[in-house]
Motif scaffolding. Structure first.
Motif, PDB file in Angstrom:
ATOM      1  N   VAL A   1       0.800  -1.225   0.000  1.00 37.40           N
ATOM      2  CA  VAL A   1       0.000   0.000   0.000  1.00 37.40           C
ATOM      3  C   VAL A   1       0.831   1.272   0.000  1.00 37.40           C
ATOM      4  N   ALA A   2       2.038   1.238   0.565  1.00 37.15           N
ATOM      5  CA  ALA A   2       2.845   2.461   0.614  1.00 37.15           C
ATOM      6  C   ALA A   2       4.316   2.111   0.787  1.00 37.15           C
ATOM      7  N   VAL A   3       5.158   2.944   0.198  1.00 34.74           N
ATOM      8  CA  VAL A   3       6.609   2.774   0.291  1.00 34.74           C
ATOM      9  C   VAL A   3       7.239   4.139   0.525  1.00 34.74           C
ATOM     10  N   ILE A   4       8.333   4.152   1.292  1.00 34.19           N
ATOM     11  CA  ILE A   4       9.053   5.400   1.533  1.00 34.19           C
ATOM     12  C   ILE A   4      10.544   5.131   1.362  1.00 34.19           C
ATOM     13  N   SER A   5      11.242   6.106   0.787  1.00 32.69           N
ATOM     14  CA  SER A   5      12.674   5.948   0.577  1.00 32.69           C
ATOM     15  C   SER A   5      13.430   6.043   1.899  1.00 32.69           C
TER      16      SER A   5
END
Length: 122
Positions: free
Chosen positions: A48-52
């Motif tokens: 659902v979501a990814v962050i660097s």
């Protein structure tokens, strides 16, 4: 071996909000991309979501775009998922994981936590 522990799940009415946390053990948290996935009974896991690693790039699945916000605090080895305008279809077990690469492919994530249950009542 890093361990990821999710928290913050619970029961909420449709339209409400929750903030999930994912806390990592170990020293290398800030080196990894982090992601949230969810899995509802009888359904496949969905990323659902990814962050660097630095927090300057994010990705959202279309199903949560505009309602969920992913963030991280590397000083606390913690990632968050702020969920707003929750819907019954958001009901699932939410888990976090890490990846050494910038990716939106679920198979590239590892060290999944046990997850935290989110239940949205309609």
């Amino acid at each position: 071996q890093v361990q990821l522990v999710e928290s913050g799940g619970g029961l909420v009415q449709a339209g409400g909000s929750l903030r999930l946390s994912c806390t990592a053990s170990g020293q290398s948290f800030s080196n990894y991309f982090m992601g949230w996935s969810r899995q509802a009974p009888g359904k496949e896991r969905e990323l659902v979501a990814v962050i660097s690693s630095s927090g300057d790039w994010t990705y959202y699945a279309e199903s949560v775009e505009g309602r969920f916000t992913i963030s991280r605090d590397n000083s606390k080895n913690t990632m968050y998922l702020q969920m707003s305008s929750l819907k019954a279809e958001d009901t699932a077990t939410y888990s976090c994981a890490q990846s050494p690469h910038g990716t939106i492919t679920l198979a590239h994530f590892f060290s999944w936590g046990r997850g935290t249950q989110v239940t949205v009542s309609s």
